[in-house]
Design a protein around this motif. Structure first.
Motif, PDB file in Angstrom:
ATOM      1  N   UNK A  42       0.826  -1.211   0.000  1.00 18.73           N
ATOM      2  CA  UNK A  42       0.000   0.000   0.000  1.00 18.73           C
ATOM      3  C   UNK A  42       0.854   1.252   0.000  1.00 18.73           C
ATOM      4  N   UNK A  43       1.960   1.189   0.720  1.00 18.18           N
ATOM      5  CA  UNK A  43       2.894   2.315   0.800  1.00 18.18           C
ATOM      6  C   UNK A  43       3.722   2.443  -0.476  1.00 18.18           C
ATOM      7  N   UNK A  44       4.352   1.350  -0.885  1.00 20.11           N
ATOM      8  CA  UNK A  44       5.241   1.435  -2.042  1.00 20.11           C
ATOM      9  C   UNK A  44       4.489   1.680  -3.342  1.00 20.11           C
ATOM     10  N   UNK A  45       3.224   1.227  -3.409  1.00 20.37           N
ATOM     11  CA  UNK A  45       2.451   1.427  -4.634  1.00 20.37           C
ATOM     12  C   UNK A  45       2.184   2.914  -4.875  1.00 20.37           C
ATOM     13  N   UNK A 196      -0.406   0.690 -12.100  1.00 24.34           N
ATOM     14  CA  UNK A 196       0.268   0.045 -10.973  1.00 24.34           C
ATOM     15  C   UNK A 196      -0.702  -0.683 -10.049  1.00 24.34           C
ATOM     16  N   UNK A 197      -1.825  -0.030  -9.727  1.00 26.51           N
ATOM     17  CA  UNK A 197      -2.755  -0.622  -8.768  1.00 26.51           C
ATOM     18  C   UNK A 197      -3.429  -1.864  -9.327  1.00 26.51           C
ATOM     19  N   UNK A 198      -3.823  -1.845 -10.595  1.00 30.18           N
ATOM     20  CA  UNK A 198      -4.485  -3.019 -11.178  1.00 30.18           C
ATOM     21  C   UNK A 198      -3.508  -4.175 -11.348  1.00 30.18           C
ATOM     22  N   UNK A 199      -2.262  -3.867 -11.735  1.00 30.12           N
ATOM     23  CA  UNK A 199      -1.273  -4.929 -11.874  1.00 30.12           C
ATOM     24  C   UNK A 199      -0.975  -5.567 -10.514  1.00 30.12           C
ATOM     25  N   UNK A 200      -0.816  -4.729  -9.499  1.00 30.22           N
ATOM     26  CA  UNK A 200      -0.527  -5.252  -8.160  1.00 30.22           C
ATOM     27  C   UNK A 200      -1.695  -6.087  -7.636  1.00 30.22           C
ATOM     28  N   UNK A 209      -7.869 -11.170 -14.593  1.00 25.48           N
ATOM     29  CA  UNK A 209      -8.706 -10.451 -15.553  1.00 25.48           C
ATOM     30  C   UNK A 209      -8.406  -8.958 -15.552  1.00 25.48           C
ATOM     31  N   UNK A 210      -7.729  -8.470 -14.520  1.00 18.61           N
ATOM     32  CA  UNK A 210      -7.381  -7.058 -14.464  1.00 18.61           C
ATOM     33  C   UNK A 210      -6.140  -6.720 -15.294  1.00 18.61           C
ATOM     34  N   UNK A 211      -5.404  -7.726 -15.726  1.00 21.61           N
ATOM     35  CA  UNK A 211      -4.176  -7.466 -16.477  1.00 21.61           C
ATOM     36  C   UNK A 211      -4.409  -6.670 -17.765  1.00 21.61           C
ATOM     37  N   UNK A 212      -5.467  -6.960 -18.549  1.00 20.92           N
ATOM     38  CA  UNK A 212      -5.694  -6.137 -19.745  1.00 20.92           C
ATOM     39  C   UNK A 212      -5.904  -4.660 -19.412  1.00 20.92           C
ATOM     40  N   UNK A 213      -6.587  -4.374 -18.288  1.00 18.54           N
ATOM     41  CA  UNK A 213      -6.788  -2.981 -17.887  1.00 18.54           C
ATOM     42  C   UNK A 213      -5.455  -2.334 -17.546  1.00 18.54           C
TER      43      UNK A 213
END
Length: 408
Positions: A42-45, A196-200, A209-213
């Motif tokens: 949460x911090x590093x993101x 960054x947030x969706x990949x994490x 399924x969030x990877x395409x976004x």
């Protein structure tokens, strides 16, 4: 000048300390591996996502103003974090702390660049800056373990307040830098946060399924940076930034994996776990100063490549011969303290003076992006395979950094 450098270094020390100080306390914060990853990430993101905007703000609104804003915000949010009553609240506060930390890094680099116009003097100053801040990064597990065992996990946030006040007092002499006209790159900032947030989330929660976004957000970010007024001018892009991501991928990922291994497999207490990381901590207390002098004499390439090789060797040794942890962690510590100051000098030194803050933000954004991915990816491997596999992957990635770094 020495007082100012001490204050700027202590500010960055605080930021780096919070990157790892929670690592040893994670089992006390939540039994859930997912919660533990989010408390760490949460911090590093948000730190990674907002560094580029923080760098642009430093150049456009004045580095001194941005540095002081970040430092006071960091102290206040740390105090609030000490009173968090659930993992969800702590994750949210850690995310806000990441934004405050993002304001500190490029602004301190910009102030150092202004205070030390000579390339050789700047390299030495950055060696000191990296020594102090790097100590914060790797001393986090030791300090976190001691504080958690002696006073409970809330103490790891309370300790930030006196450090921040000391940094404020030491850096009061920072020169006011003239603001530069411009606008905040909202499209670039929003797309960076989404990417960054969706990949994490996809990696931590296994919701692929969030990877395409995430890929689409990266495409929007890249396209937006080709426009005038972008927060990351394409002239600053280089393999140095990818090398920076690899350093923190390995370091943060390895710290996360080993903290859980020492406590959950070997049965170490939090303080014993912190002490186990001493071989990694000690080299970073003095070696960056040597590295700064070395870079001033021979350039950044040889020290950086040597650092990547040492980090990779130490990580692979830890993976296959865990009984040699002292040697493995010492190699990792010396490697980190060679690679990071070399990267800082290469990136900031090659940027135009008016983009020093943006260049510093770009490098640290890439480093913290690597940290986020290191915890997420190695955590996922740890959850499905073994510590040996996770550390071996980290070692291979770190070795790749030796071939990617172009130096200066």
């Amino acid at each position: 000048m020495a007082r100012l450098l001490a204050g700027l270094s202590l500010g960055y020390f605080l930021v780096m300390l919070d990157t790892t100080i929670v690592t040893v306390a994670l089992p006390a914060l939540s039994p859930s591996l997912s919660d533990q990853q989010w408390i760490s990430n949460g911090y590093t993101l948000t730190f990674a996502a907002f560094l580029l905007t923080a760098g642009a703000c430093s150049d456009r609104f004045g580095a001194r103003r941005v540095f002081f804003t970040g430092l006071t915000s960091f102290a206040a949010l740390s105090l609030l974090s000490a009173f968090a009553f659930s993992p969800a609240v702590l994750i949210a506060l850690r995310a806000l702390l990441g934004v405050a930390g993002a304001l500190l890094v490029p602004s301190s680099l910009s102030l150092i660049a202004s205070a030390y116009p000579s390339a050789a003097a700047r390299a030495k100053a950055m060696g000191v800056w990296a020594a102090v801040s790097g100590t914060g990064l790797v001393a986090g597990p030791l300090l976190g373990g001691l504080l958690t065992q002696a006073f409970g996990w809330r103490a790891i946030f309370v300790v930030n307040v006196p450090v921040a006040l000391t940094a404020l007092a030491l850096s009061r002499s920072a020169p006011a830098t003239p603001p530069k006209p411009g606008r905040v790159d909202l499209i670039g900032q929003i797309s960076a946060v989404i990417a960054l947030s969706t990949l994490t989330y996809a990696l931590v929660e296994a919701d692929l399924w969030l990877l395409p976004l995430s890929v689409a957000a990266v495409a929007v970010f890249v396209a937006s940076q080709r426009r005038p007024g972008a927060m990351l001018p394409f002239s600053l892009l280089s393999r140095n930034l990818l090398a920076g991501a690899i350093v923190n991928f390995g370091l943060s990922g390895v710290l996360f994996v080993l903290s859980l291994y020492f406590q959950e497999t070997r049965g170490y207490s939090p303080s014993s776990t912190g002490l186990a990381f001493l071989p990694l901590t000690i080299p970073t207390a003095f070696n960056p100063i040597f590295t700064g002098r070395l870079v001033a004499r021979i350039g950044s390439r040889i020290p950086a490549v040597s650092g990547f090789v040492l980090m990779s060797t130490g990580t692979v040794l830890q993976a296959f011969v865990p009984g040699l942890s002292v040697v493995a962690l010492a190699l990792l510590g010396f490697g980190v303290s060679l690679a990071i100051p070399s990267l800082l000098t290469a990136v900031v030194g090659s940027a135009p003076a008016e983009l020093a803050g943006t260049a510093g933000g770009a490098l640290n954004a890439s480093r913290q992006t690597g940290a986020v991915l290191g915890v997420a990816i190695l955590g996922a491997i740890l959850n499905t395979a073994s510590m040996t596999t996770a550390l071996f992957v980290a070692g291979v990635v770190l070795l790749a950094g030796a071939f990617l770094f172009p130096g200066s």
